[in-house]
Design an enzyme around this catalytic site. Structure first.
Site, PDB file in Angstrom:
ATOM      1  N   THR A   1       1.558   4.392   1.581  1.00 44.52           N
ATOM      2  CA  THR A   1       2.376   4.901   2.687  1.00 44.52           C
ATOM      3  C   THR A   1       3.279   3.810   3.246  1.00 44.52           C
ATOM      4  O   THR A   1       4.433   4.061   3.605  1.00 44.52           O
ATOM      5  CB  THR A   1       1.497   5.498   3.793  1.00 44.52           C
ATOM      6  N   CYS A   2       2.770   2.593   3.302  1.00 42.29           N
ATOM      7  CA  CYS A   2       3.547   1.472   3.838  1.00 42.29           C
ATOM      8  C   CYS A   2       4.797   1.218   2.989  1.00 42.29           C
ATOM      9  O   CYS A   2       5.878   0.951   3.532  1.00 42.29           O
ATOM     10  CB  CYS A   2       2.686   0.217   3.890  1.00 42.29           C
ATOM     11  N   SER A   3       4.645   1.311   1.686  1.00 38.98           N
ATOM     12  CA  SER A   3       5.770   1.046   0.780  1.00 38.98           C
ATOM     13  C   SER A   3       6.684   2.247   0.580  1.00 38.98           C
ATOM     14  O   SER A   3       7.888   2.087   0.404  1.00 38.98           O
ATOM     15  CB  SER A   3       5.243   0.600  -0.591  1.00 38.98           C
TER      16      SER A   3
ATOM     17  N   THR B   1       0.849  -1.187   0.000  1.00 40.68           N
ATOM     18  CA  THR B   1       0.000   0.000   0.000  1.00 40.68           C
ATOM     19  C   THR B   1       0.892   1.247   0.000  1.00 40.68           C
ATOM     20  O   THR B   1       2.069   1.172   0.365  1.00 40.68           O
ATOM     21  CB  THR B   1      -0.959  -0.006   1.199  1.00 40.68           C
TER      22      THR B   1
END
Length: 159
Positions: free
Chosen positions: A48-50, A46
């Protein structure tokens, strides 16, 4: 009820995503006898996660370990195959991927979120914690839609 500093992690099954395939474990087995920097993301791959969350821990892994962290782990309500591929694509050997495929850890911690409007169902909130021999020493839970409190940089200031 949400977990808090001083609480012991609840006993739930997890899966370690390895290059050889999924390896079952439990919270007591994985977190026992060591100090772990754990961070949780709503979903592998996703935005922000990546773009921010996982990269902050990859970049700061050596510093975290230099401040007494034995292992760095990432958890998400994803299966072990997705977590393994994400780590291979964007992570590092310094990060252990703990798949919470059924959301049992997120639920037991009281840290779930409803991602239904994004087609994601129930997921984990974004957070970070220091777990020492199964006991929570630090806990940083993000406000919805935010990213700062759970970053590696923030956790480093707490060690």
């Amino acid at each position: 009820m949400t977990i808090k500093i001083g609480d012991r992690l609840p006993e739930v099954p997890l899966t370690i995503a390895t290059s050889e395939g999924p390896r079952p474990t439990t919270t007591s087995e994985y977190f026992g006898g060591k100090r772990v920097a754990l961070f949780a993301v709503p979903g592998a791959y996703t935005p922000t996660c990546s773009a921010k969350h996982l990269p902050s821990y990859v970049e700061k892994a050596e510093e975290l370990k230099g401040k007494g962290v034995d292992e760095i782990a990432c958890t998400s309500v994803n299966d072990a195959f997705v977590m393994s591929a994400w780590n291979r694509d964007q992570g590092s050997e310094d990060i252990t991927m703990l798949a919470d495929g059924n959301g049992q850890l997120a639920d037991a911690l009281g840290l779930t979120m409803d991602g239904a409007k994004f087609g994601m169902g129930t997921r984990s909130q974004r957070y970070s914690m220091i777990v020492n021999d199964g006991v929570v020493e630090q806990l940083n839970v993000e406000a919805p839609g935010e990213y700062q409190a759970s970053s590696a940089e923030t956790l480093l200031t707490q060690l």
